[in-house]
Design an enzyme around this catalytic site. Structure first.
Site, PDB file in Angstrom:
ATOM      1  N   ASN A  87      28.226  -2.580 -49.248  1.00 34.82           N
ATOM      2  CA  ASN A  87      28.916  -3.280 -48.173  1.00 34.82           C
ATOM      3  C   ASN A  87      28.260  -2.848 -46.871  1.00 34.82           C
ATOM      4  O   ASN A  87      28.261  -1.661 -46.533  1.00 34.82           O
ATOM      5  CB  ASN A  87      30.405  -2.923 -48.165  1.00 34.82           C
ATOM      6  CG  ASN A  87      31.128  -3.471 -49.377  1.00 34.82           C
ATOM      7  OD1 ASN A  87      30.847  -4.576 -49.826  1.00 34.82           O
ATOM      8  ND2 ASN A  87      32.059  -2.703 -49.908  1.00 34.82           N
ATOM      9  N   HIS A 100      26.217   3.922 -48.437  1.00 34.42           N
ATOM     10  CA  HIS A 100      26.523   4.330 -49.816  1.00 34.42           C
ATOM     11  C   HIS A 100      26.418   3.114 -50.705  1.00 34.42           C
ATOM     12  O   HIS A 100      26.663   1.989 -50.279  1.00 34.42           O
ATOM     13  CB  HIS A 100      27.915   4.955 -49.897  1.00 34.42           C
ATOM     14  CG  HIS A 100      28.988   4.108 -49.292  1.00 34.42           C
ATOM     15  ND1 HIS A 100      29.181   4.027 -47.929  1.00 34.42           N
ATOM     16  CD2 HIS A 100      29.888   3.267 -49.850  1.00 34.42           C
ATOM     17  CE1 HIS A 100      30.161   3.190 -47.671  1.00 34.42           C
ATOM     18  NE2 HIS A 100      30.613   2.700 -48.821  1.00 34.42           N
TER      19      HIS A 100
HETATM   20  P1  AMP Z   1      33.097   0.832 -48.323  1.00 36.54           P
HETATM   21  O1  AMP Z   1      34.431   0.155 -48.146  1.00 36.54           O
HETATM   22  O2  AMP Z   1      32.046  -0.029 -48.940  1.00 36.54           O
HETATM   23  O3  AMP Z   1      32.644   1.491 -47.021  1.00 36.54           O
HETATM   24  O4  AMP Z   1      33.329   1.968 -49.378  1.00 36.54           O
HETATM   25  C1  AMP Z   1      34.002   3.157 -49.070  1.00 36.54           C
HETATM   26  C2  AMP Z   1      34.535   3.655 -50.373  1.00 36.54           C
HETATM   27  O5  AMP Z   1      34.878   5.024 -50.212  1.00 36.54           O
HETATM   28  C3  AMP Z   1      35.808   2.934 -50.858  1.00 36.54           C
HETATM   29  O6  AMP Z   1      35.564   2.333 -52.132  1.00 36.54           O
HETATM   30  C4  AMP Z   1      36.852   4.052 -50.924  1.00 36.54           C
HETATM   31  O7  AMP Z   1      37.713   3.921 -52.035  1.00 36.54           O
HETATM   32  C5  AMP Z   1      35.983   5.282 -51.033  1.00 36.54           C
HETATM   33  N1  AMP Z   1      36.583   6.513 -50.541  1.00 36.54           N
HETATM   34  C6  AMP Z   1      37.296   6.694 -49.403  1.00 36.54           C
HETATM   35  N2  AMP Z   1      37.648   7.974 -49.267  1.00 36.54           N
HETATM   36  C7  AMP Z   1      37.154   8.641 -50.347  1.00 36.54           C
HETATM   37  C8  AMP Z   1      37.201   9.999 -50.784  1.00 36.54           C
HETATM   38  N3  AMP Z   1      37.828  10.954 -50.082  1.00 36.54           N
HETATM   39  N4  AMP Z   1      36.589  10.319 -51.953  1.00 36.54           N
HETATM   40  C9  AMP Z   1      35.959   9.356 -52.667  1.00 36.54           C
HETATM   41  N5  AMP Z   1      35.875   8.066 -52.299  1.00 36.54           N
HETATM   42  C10 AMP Z   1      36.480   7.708 -51.165  1.00 36.54           C
END
Ligand code: AMP
Ligand code: ZN
Length: 112
Positions: A87, A100
């Site tokens: 994203n 990521h």
């Molecule tokens: P995006 O929305 O593409 O920026 O992805 C961010 C991702 O990080 C989402 O899928 C969240 O569920 C994940 N996320 C947020 N906080 C954490 C955390 N503390 N540990 C692992 N994943 C997380």
């Protein structure tokens, strides 16, 4: 390391996460809100905001991200099929501005 970056804090072990794999340049962790039976985040340790922010000097790092994807895919059962999603930008759902790559597997997936 960027101040107030969630993933930089996880990479520096200031916040907990379930680490699946890690080397000097890349970390793989379990997404906290999985969208598939296997949902990992493949993250460069260097703070890079998004794809537009990648520099020529990061070329090797981008390759290392893909080799880490290849490594974790080999541990999948069956066909080892997976989907990679980035994203890029808030309009398409980026919520953490440290680049990521979502690694998804373990269920049938349809077209977008
Ligand atoms: P995006 O929305 O593409 O920026 O992805 C961010 C991702 O990080 C989402 O899928 C969240 O569920 C994940 N996320 C947020 N906080 C954490 C955390 N503390 N540990 C692992 N994943 C997380
Ligand atoms: Zn960061």
């Amino acid at each position: 390391m960027a101040a107030d970056c969630l993933f930089c804090k996880i990479i520096n072990k200031e916040l907990p996460a379930t680490i699946i794999d890690e080397n000097d340049d890349v970390v793989v962790l379990k997404d906290i809100a999985p969208k598939a039976p296997v949902h990992y985040l493949v993250i460069p340790k260097k703070h890079i905001k998004d794809i537009q922010s990648i520099q020529k000097e990061d070329a090797n790092l981008v390759a290392k991200i893909l080799f880490m994807v290849q490594k974790i895919s080999k541990k999948l059962p069956g066909s080892q099929a997976f989907r990679l999603i980035v994203n890029n930008g808030s309009d398409v759902g980026q919520s953490v501005f440290h680049m990521h790559w979502h690694f998804l597997s373990g269920k049938k997936m349809q077209d977008f």
